[in-house]
Write an enzyme that holds these catalytic residues in place. Structure first.
Site, short mmCIF file in Angstrom:
data_model
loop_
_atom_site.label_atom_id
_atom_site.label_comp_id
_atom_site.label_asym_id
_atom_site.label_seq_id
_atom_site.Cartn_x
_atom_site.Cartn_y
_atom_site.Cartn_z
N ASP A 13 0.86 -1.17 0.00
CA ASP A 13 0.00 0.00 0.00
C ASP A 13 0.91 1.23 0.00
O ASP A 13 2.11 1.13 0.28
CB ASP A 13 -0.90 -0.05 1.23
N ASP A 15 -0.22 5.12 0.98
CA ASP A 15 -0.47 6.06 2.08
C ASP A 15 -0.53 5.32 3.41
O ASP A 15 -1.34 4.41 3.60
CB ASP A 15 -1.80 6.79 1.87
N ASP A 174 -1.71 -1.01 5.86
CA ASP A 174 -2.07 -0.49 7.17
C ASP A 174 -3.57 -0.40 7.40
O ASP A 174 -4.01 0.18 8.39
CB ASP A 174 -1.46 0.91 7.35
#
Length: 224
Positions: A13, A15, A174
């Site tokens: 991922d 961001d 996250d």
């Protein structure tokens, strides 16, 4: 003889996983909120609104500052996107140890990729501006696969694997969108404790977790 690394592909991922983009995302969202006469949202709160793309982030911001409706969104979203594109890498920075972790995986022959729910053109622009784009075999955005095919849908993960030539794959993220996409695609996930968690690390239901990029290499070996 050096033991073969257990994964041929590792996807990330963007961001809250590779990069701390919270400062620039907050600036863009607050620009859009102020544009429709709404108050700003603190950066620490914006971190918890990220993960499902710019539109969802803004919808959550509008809900927090007085309520969301389609008319407001239609005015605020273009303001957010225009501002963000022009100011995409002002405060954004890599998480500690990230580049060294990528170096270590590359040295083991791992193909690296990015799958994000950020629009593809923004992801490519950001990674180019921060000097990381060349590290990744492919960069897939939330709009790459078409409407309704962003994470947690498996489609972008399957596309990532295909573009990278196939092989055993793990995904690092996250958010539940990240771990859900990995689960839906039938691959293991690693959750990061330093990201933009909207809840606890346990809530991610990842197959393994790390609190620093220094742990990633050995975590992948254990997971494999």
């Amino acid at each position: 003889m050096t033991q073969a690394f257990p994964f041929q592909i590792v996807g990330f991922d963007l961001d809250g996983t590779l990069l701390d983009t919270s400062g620039d995302l907050a600036a863009a969202m607050n620009h859009a909120l102020n544009h429709v006469d709404r108050p700003s949202v603190p950066v620490d709160e914006v971190r918890h609104l990220v993960g499902r793309g710019a539109k969802v982030m803004l919808e959550r911001g509008l809900e927090r500052t007085g309520g969301m409706d389609d008319a407001l969104l239609a005015v605020a979203l273009p303001a957010l996107l225009t501002y963000y594109e022009a100011n995409i890498c002002v405060e954004t920075h890599a998480f500690d140890g990230m580049e060294a972790a990528l170096d270590r995986l590359t040295a083991r022959g791992v193909t690296l990729a990015v799958v994000t729910n950020k629009y593809e053109r923004f992801a490519v622009k950001l990674l180019n501006e921060i000097g990381l784009a060349s590290r990744f075999a492919t960069i897939i955005g939330g709009d790459t696969m078409g409407p309704g095919k962003a994470k947690p849908d498996a489609a972008p993960i399957h596309e990532m694997i295909a573009r990278c030539g196939g092989g055993r794959t793990a995904f690092v993220g996250d958010s539940t969108a990240d771990t859900g996409a990995a689960r839906n695609a039938g691959i293991p996930s690693i959750g990061v404790g330093f990201g933009f968690l909207n809840g606890t690390l346990a809530d991610l239901q990842a197959d393994a977790t790390i609190d620093h990029f220094d742990e990633l290499h050995d975590c992948l070996i254990r997971l494999g």
